[in-house]
Motif scaffolding. Structure first.
Motif, PDB file in Angstrom:
ATOM      1  N   GLU A  34       0.836  -1.207   0.000  1.00 44.13           N
ATOM      2  CA  GLU A  34       0.000   0.000   0.000  1.00 44.13           C
ATOM      3  C   GLU A  34       0.870   1.256   0.000  1.00 44.13           C
ATOM      4  O   GLU A  34       0.524   2.247  -0.649  1.00 44.13           O
ATOM      5  N   VAL A  35       1.979   1.220   0.718  1.00 46.17           N
ATOM      6  CA  VAL A  35       2.898   2.362   0.733  1.00 46.17           C
ATOM      7  C   VAL A  35       3.441   2.580  -0.670  1.00 46.17           C
ATOM      8  O   VAL A  35       3.446   3.704  -1.189  1.00 46.17           O
ATOM      9  N   TRP A  36       3.882   1.511  -1.317  1.00 46.21           N
ATOM     10  CA  TRP A  36       4.422   1.610  -2.666  1.00 46.21           C
ATOM     11  C   TRP A  36       3.369   2.119  -3.637  1.00 46.21           C
ATOM     12  O   TRP A  36       3.642   2.973  -4.483  1.00 46.21           O
ATOM     13  N   ALA A  37       2.144   1.603  -3.528  1.00 50.76           N
ATOM     14  CA  ALA A  37       1.069   2.034  -4.421  1.00 50.76           C
ATOM     15  C   ALA A  37       0.751   3.517  -4.217  1.00 50.76           C
ATOM     16  O   ALA A  37       0.523   4.245  -5.186  1.00 50.76           O
ATOM     17  N   ALA A  38       0.753   3.984  -2.995  1.00 52.07           N
ATOM     18  CA  ALA A  38       0.466   5.391  -2.723  1.00 52.07           C
ATOM     19  C   ALA A  38       1.578   6.292  -3.263  1.00 52.07           C
ATOM     20  O   ALA A  38       1.304   7.360  -3.803  1.00 52.07           O
ATOM     21  N   LEU A  39       2.815   5.866  -3.140  1.00 51.88           N
ATOM     22  CA  LEU A  39       3.931   6.676  -3.614  1.00 51.88           C
ATOM     23  C   LEU A  39       4.038   6.710  -5.130  1.00 51.88           C
ATOM     24  O   LEU A  39       4.483   7.702  -5.707  1.00 51.88           O
ATOM     25  N   THR A  40       3.621   5.639  -5.794  1.00 54.82           N
ATOM     26  CA  THR A  40       3.744   5.565  -7.254  1.00 54.82           C
ATOM     27  C   THR A  40       2.450   5.903  -7.976  1.00 54.82           C
ATOM     28  O   THR A  40       2.430   5.918  -9.206  1.00 54.82           O
ATOM     29  N   GLY A  41       1.373   6.155  -7.237  1.00 54.14           N
ATOM     30  CA  GLY A  41       0.107   6.493  -7.876  1.00 54.14           C
ATOM     31  C   GLY A  41      -0.713   5.285  -8.284  1.00 54.14           C
ATOM     32  O   GLY A  41      -1.655   5.417  -9.062  1.00 54.14           O
ATOM     33  N   GLY A  42      -0.378   4.134  -7.753  1.00 59.29           N
ATOM     34  CA  GLY A  42      -1.114   2.918  -8.063  1.00 59.29           C
ATOM     35  C   GLY A  42      -2.404   2.833  -7.260  1.00 59.29           C
ATOM     36  O   GLY A  42      -2.726   3.711  -6.456  1.00 59.29           O
ATOM     37  N   PRO A  43      -3.153   1.759  -7.487  1.00 58.61           N
ATOM     38  CA  PRO A  43      -4.416   1.601  -6.757  1.00 58.61           C
ATOM     39  C   PRO A  43      -4.180   1.245  -5.289  1.00 58.61           C
ATOM     40  O   PRO A  43      -3.478   0.284  -4.977  1.00 58.61           O
ATOM     41  N   CYS A  44      -4.723   2.053  -4.398  1.00 56.66           N
ATOM     42  CA  CYS A  44      -4.621   1.787  -2.966  1.00 56.66           C
ATOM     43  C   CYS A  44      -5.851   2.363  -2.283  1.00 56.66           C
ATOM     44  O   CYS A  44      -6.601   3.141  -2.876  1.00 56.66           O
ATOM     45  N   ASP A  45      -6.041   1.955  -1.053  1.00 60.66           N
ATOM     46  CA  ASP A  45      -7.153   2.458  -0.256  1.00 60.66           C
ATOM     47  C   ASP A  45      -7.004   3.976  -0.104  1.00 60.66           C
ATOM     48  O   ASP A  45      -5.927   4.454   0.258  1.00 60.66           O
ATOM     49  N   PRO A  46      -8.057   4.759  -0.379  1.00 58.74           N
ATOM     50  CA  PRO A  46      -7.938   6.222  -0.279  1.00 58.74           C
ATOM     51  C   PRO A  46      -7.531   6.714   1.102  1.00 58.74           C
ATOM     52  O   PRO A  46      -6.780   7.690   1.226  1.00 58.74           O
ATOM     53  N   THR A  47      -7.986   6.047   2.139  1.00 57.16           N
ATOM     54  CA  THR A  47      -7.609   6.449   3.496  1.00 57.16           C
ATOM     55  C   THR A  47      -6.115   6.245   3.718  1.00 57.16           C
ATOM     56  O   THR A  47      -5.436   7.134   4.254  1.00 57.16           O
ATOM     57  N   ASN A  48      -5.613   5.094   3.311  1.00 57.03           N
ATOM     58  CA  ASN A  48      -4.181   4.829   3.456  1.00 57.03           C
ATOM     59  C   ASN A  48      -3.356   5.796   2.615  1.00 57.03           C
ATOM     60  O   ASN A  48      -2.302   6.260   3.049  1.00 57.03           O
ATOM     61  N   GLY A  49      -3.816   6.105   1.419  1.00 57.26           N
ATOM     62  CA  GLY A  49      -3.115   7.052   0.571  1.00 57.26           C
ATOM     63  C   GLY A  49      -3.030   8.427   1.204  1.00 57.26           C
ATOM     64  O   GLY A  49      -1.994   9.089   1.158  1.00 57.26           O
ATOM     65  N   ILE A  51      -3.200   9.087   4.468  1.00 59.46           N
ATOM     66  CA  ILE A  51      -2.311   8.988   5.637  1.00 59.46           C
ATOM     67  C   ILE A  51      -0.853   9.047   5.195  1.00 59.46           C
ATOM     68  O   ILE A  51      -0.037   9.769   5.780  1.00 59.46           O
ATOM     69  N   ILE A  52      -0.518   8.316   4.137  1.00 59.16           N
ATOM     70  CA  ILE A  52       0.871   8.251   3.689  1.00 59.16           C
ATOM     71  C   ILE A  52       1.314   9.578   3.085  1.00 59.16           C
ATOM     72  O   ILE A  52       2.352  10.127   3.459  1.00 59.16           O
ATOM     73  N   LEU A  53       0.534  10.116   2.152  1.00 68.63           N
ATOM     74  CA  LEU A  53       0.977  11.287   1.394  1.00 68.63           C
ATOM     75  C   LEU A  53       0.858  12.593   2.166  1.00 68.63           C
ATOM     76  O   LEU A  53       1.668  13.497   1.979  1.00 68.63           O
ATOM     77  N   LYS A  54      -0.135  12.720   3.009  1.00 66.75           N
ATOM     78  CA  LYS A  54      -0.355  14.006   3.668  1.00 66.75           C
ATOM     79  C   LYS A  54       0.181  14.076   5.086  1.00 66.75           C
ATOM     80  O   LYS A  54       0.325  15.169   5.629  1.00 66.75           O
ATOM     81  N   ILE A  55       0.459  12.939   5.698  1.00 69.78           N
ATOM     82  CA  ILE A  55       0.927  12.961   7.082  1.00 69.78           C
ATOM     83  C   ILE A  55       2.324  12.344   7.194  1.00 69.78           C
ATOM     84  O   ILE A  55       3.288  13.008   7.568  1.00 69.78           O
ATOM     85  N   ARG A  56       2.427  11.065   6.870  1.00 67.24           N
ATOM     86  CA  ARG A  56       3.676  10.353   7.123  1.00 67.24           C
ATOM     87  C   ARG A  56       4.813  10.770   6.204  1.00 67.24           C
ATOM     88  O   ARG A  56       5.966  10.804   6.636  1.00 67.24           O
ATOM     89  N   LEU A  57       4.525  11.079   4.951  1.00 69.04           N
ATOM     90  CA  LEU A  57       5.592  11.457   4.029  1.00 69.04           C
ATOM     91  C   LEU A  57       6.235  12.765   4.462  1.00 69.04           C
ATOM     92  O   LEU A  57       7.461  12.899   4.443  1.00 69.04           O
ATOM     93  N   LEU A  58       5.430  13.738   4.865  1.00 68.30           N
ATOM     94  CA  LEU A  58       5.977  15.008   5.332  1.00 68.30           C
ATOM     95  C   LEU A  58       6.841  14.818   6.572  1.00 68.30           C
ATOM     96  O   LEU A  58       7.917  15.410   6.701  1.00 68.30           O
ATOM     97  N   LYS A  59       6.367  13.977   7.480  1.00 65.35           N
ATOM     98  CA  LYS A  59       7.110  13.705   8.705  1.00 65.35           C
ATOM     99  C   LYS A  59       8.423  12.992   8.406  1.00 65.35           C
ATOM    100  O   LYS A  59       9.469  13.322   8.968  1.00 65.35           O
TER     101      LYS A  59
END
Length: 66
Positions: A34-49, A51-59
């Motif tokens: 899911e982390v890989w899919a969110a970072l590459t723009g692949g299909p992932c759960d919108p909630t997980n995407g 969390i990863i892109l707007k919170i964890r990636l910045l941190k």
């Protein structure tokens, strides 16, 4: 390969692994796929995407730069 070059390569790999681990581990555990899919723009759960892109990636980027 010289010893300093080997050490630098191992430290770079450890940094990359810890960076990805920082994106995956938190109060909500997200699978690495899911982390890989969110970072590459692949299909992932919108909630997980979100969390990863707007919170964890910045941190994680802030921690890496610090």
């Amino acid at each position: 390969m010289t010893r300093p070059a080997l050490l630098f390569m191992l430290l770079a790999l450890a940094t990359a692994a810890l960076f990805i681990g920082d994106l995956a581990v938190g109060s909500v555990d997200i699978p690495l796929s899911e982390v890989w899919a969110a970072l590459t723009g692949g299909p992932c759960d919108p909630t997980n995407g979100t969390i990863i892109l707007k919170i964890r990636l910045l941190k994680a980027v802030t921690a890496l730069l610090a």
